[in-house]
Structures are given as structure tokens and as C-alpha cells.
Enzyme design. Sequence first.
Site, PDB file in Angstrom:
ATOM      1  N   ASN A 253      22.385  55.278  47.668  1.00 23.12           N
ATOM      2  CA  ASN A 253      23.634  55.404  48.416  1.00 23.12           C
ATOM      3  C   ASN A 253      24.688  56.083  47.554  1.00 23.12           C
ATOM      4  O   ASN A 253      24.702  55.935  46.333  1.00 23.12           O
ATOM      5  CB  ASN A 253      24.135  54.009  48.826  1.00 23.12           C
ATOM      6  CG  ASN A 253      25.429  54.065  49.622  1.00 23.12           C
ATOM      7  OD1 ASN A 253      25.557  54.859  50.555  1.00 23.12           O
ATOM      8  ND2 ASN A 253      26.404  53.241  49.264  1.00 23.12           N
TER       9      ASN A 253
ATOM     10  N   GLY B 216      29.188  64.511  57.470  1.00 24.46           N
ATOM     11  CA  GLY B 216      28.009  65.083  56.824  1.00 24.46           C
ATOM     12  C   GLY B 216      28.307  66.181  55.817  1.00 24.46           C
ATOM     13  O   GLY B 216      27.455  67.037  55.567  1.00 24.46           O
ATOM     14  N   SER B 217      29.488  66.138  55.177  1.00 26.86           N
ATOM     15  CA  SER B 217      29.762  67.182  54.174  1.00 26.86           C
ATOM     16  C   SER B 217      28.805  67.041  52.987  1.00 26.86           C
ATOM     17  O   SER B 217      28.448  68.036  52.352  1.00 26.86           O
ATOM     18  CB  SER B 217      31.223  67.159  53.716  1.00 26.86           C
ATOM     19  OG  SER B 217      31.490  66.013  52.953  1.00 26.86           O
TER      20      SER B 217
ATOM     21  N   HIS C 211      28.815  56.369  46.960  1.00 29.51           N
ATOM     22  CA  HIS C 211      30.036  55.606  47.231  1.00 29.51           C
ATOM     23  C   HIS C 211      31.231  56.274  46.545  1.00 29.51           C
ATOM     24  O   HIS C 211      31.133  56.641  45.370  1.00 29.51           O
ATOM     25  CB  HIS C 211      29.883  54.155  46.755  1.00 29.51           C
ATOM     26  CG  HIS C 211      31.054  53.323  47.124  1.00 29.51           C
ATOM     27  ND1 HIS C 211      31.295  52.918  48.423  1.00 29.51           N
ATOM     28  CD2 HIS C 211      32.094  52.856  46.388  1.00 29.51           C
ATOM     29  CE1 HIS C 211      32.420  52.226  48.461  1.00 29.51           C
ATOM     30  NE2 HIS C 211      32.926  52.172  47.244  1.00 29.51           N
TER      31      HIS C 211
ATOM     32  N   LEU D 180      25.115  48.695  56.920  1.00 30.45           N
ATOM     33  CA  LEU D 180      24.175  48.098  55.984  1.00 30.45           C
ATOM     34  C   LEU D 180      22.771  48.347  56.512  1.00 30.45           C
ATOM     35  O   LEU D 180      22.556  48.251  57.724  1.00 30.45           O
ATOM     36  CB  LEU D 180      24.398  46.585  55.911  1.00 30.45           C
ATOM     37  CG  LEU D 180      25.571  46.086  55.078  1.00 30.45           C
ATOM     38  CD1 LEU D 180      25.640  44.562  55.168  1.00 30.45           C
ATOM     39  CD2 LEU D 180      25.424  46.527  53.638  1.00 30.45           C
TER      40      LEU D 180
HETATM   41  C1  GAR Z   1      31.600  59.944  51.443  1.00 25.73           C
HETATM   42  O1  GAR Z   1      32.834  59.996  50.777  1.00 25.73           O
HETATM   43  C2  GAR Z   1      30.805  58.748  50.983  1.00 25.73           C
HETATM   44  O2  GAR Z   1      31.005  58.451  49.619  1.00 25.73           O
HETATM   45  C3  GAR Z   1      31.369  57.660  51.853  1.00 25.73           C
HETATM   46  O3  GAR Z   1      31.493  58.271  53.113  1.00 25.73           O
HETATM   47  C4  GAR Z   1      31.824  59.646  52.940  1.00 25.73           C
HETATM   48  C5  GAR Z   1      30.951  60.485  53.831  1.00 25.73           C
HETATM   49  O4  GAR Z   1      31.378  61.816  53.840  1.00 25.73           O
HETATM   50  N1  GAR Z   1      30.518  56.513  51.883  1.00 25.73           N
HETATM   51  C6  GAR Z   1      30.966  55.254  51.830  1.00 25.73           C
HETATM   52  O5  GAR Z   1      32.150  54.968  51.811  1.00 25.73           O
HETATM   53  C7  GAR Z   1      29.888  54.189  51.784  1.00 25.73           C
HETATM   54  N2  GAR Z   1      30.423  52.920  51.421  1.00 25.73           N
HETATM   55  P1  GAR Z   1      30.507  62.934  54.545  1.00 25.73           P
HETATM   56  O6  GAR Z   1      30.081  62.396  55.915  1.00 25.73           O
HETATM   57  O7  GAR Z   1      31.433  64.112  54.691  1.00 25.73           O
HETATM   58  O8  GAR Z   1      29.322  63.241  53.676  1.00 25.73           O
END
Ligand code: GAR
Length: 212
Positions: A107, A12-13, A109, A92
Site C-alpha cells: 500500500n 489514479g494518478s 500512504h 481495508l
Molecule cells: C494517494 O495520495 C495515496 O497515498 C492515498 O490516496 C491517494 C490516491 O491518489 N492513499 C491513502 O490515503 C491510503 N490511506 P491517486 O488516486 O491519484 O493515485
Amino acid sequence: MFKIAVLASGSGSNLQAIIDHLHGLVAGIQVAVVVSDVPGALALERAERADIPTAVYPLEAYVDRETRDQAMADAVEASGAELVVLAGYMRLVTPGFLERFPHQVINLHPALLPSFPGEHGIEDALEYGAKVTGVTVHFVDPGVDSGPVIRQETVSVHDDDTPASLGTRIHALEHRVLPRVIELFARGRITAPEQGSRRVRVDDDETSEIIW
Ligand code: GAR
């Protein structure tokens, strides 16, 4: 007030960046609810620390994905959210969920789509030998990272990069790009594509209330 729901599975950053730079601070934006599929996800703790309501929908608790996603959609709808932000939500969402929020689900990515979709965008770009990668925010459709692109920004890949070093630069960029896109939504500056088109109009006048 422009209410948003954030869906997150992991650390969740990006949710934290939204809380720190937008929540209650910019363009009337309020994170109305944080939803996760993973009990105990750090994202939920971050929300609780900011007094944001949370809800958890583990797949095991439901007969199938569609039923789970309908329960999730009920919670999002009840929160009054006008925009659903997938920020590290690693599942998904079902077509039934998307039908409830047409052109209202986005979303994040960690690669330049349509290159390197899926769960390992950073590692896949590095292994491929890409010299430039980046960050994409896009509308969600029923496919894997396949919806219309809203915004993309680039990161150079260095010869000595590791997944960790490249990931650090990608995440830093994500923490700026995602809040900015949400601000643009709140200010009515993003227009979804017309039927039969993938082209999203982003009317970015470069002014922002965000203080970094
Ligand atoms: C992020 O880098 C996001 O782009 C990726 O998960 C990470 C979550 O980081 N999402 C995907 O790869 C979706 N296909 P976070 O939990 O620290 O925000």
C-alpha cells in the site's frame, strides 16, 4: 514477465505513474489488471486508455466485504499477478484476501507511518503542525496502514502550506517512490520480514531502468 494488479478507488494518478514509467517498459513489468470498488473511477478510464483489463467490485453488489474481496481475489489470481498494489484504494482489504497473497500486497500512504494513518494523511500532518511528513510504501496487514514499512521518503512542511500545496509535493514524490518500489519487487530485491519481525530488507543497488 512480472505481472502486477493495481487496486484504486479514485483519480489514479499513481496508477498513471506506473503505466507511464513501468508498464511494458521496465523489468518485464505488466499491469495485468486494474481493480476498483468505485464504478466510474477515473483510475478505470486511465487503465482502459492503456488497454489494461479492468474489473469493478462495488460493495453494494455483494452480501458482505469478505464475499466481495474473495471475488476480487479471484480476478487478481486469474490475472497471474505476483504483486498487488493498493494505489489510492480507500478500503481495508479483508484477512481472507490477504491470505490469498501472503507478503504480496503493498500500500501507498501519503504520510510517514505510523504517524497519520487513515484517509487524511496529508491534512492530519498539516493540522498537527508536523515540520516533516512524507510518503510510505508498506506491506498490507489487516489493520489500518499498520503493516511493515518497505520504503519511506520525506517532504518538508512549509509555514504557508495548504493541504493542496503540500499535497502537490507529496503526490509528486509518490509518483516516483511507488514505481521504484515495484521495480525493486520485480527484480527480487525486497525480502518480506521473518516471522515475528517487522523489518523488511530492501537491497537497493541504486540502479534503475526507469526513465523519468
Ligand atoms: C494517494 O495520495 C495515496 O497515498 C492515498 O490516496 C491517494 C490516491 O491518489 N492513499 C491513502 O490515503 C491510503 N490511506 P491517486 O488516486 O491519484 O493515485
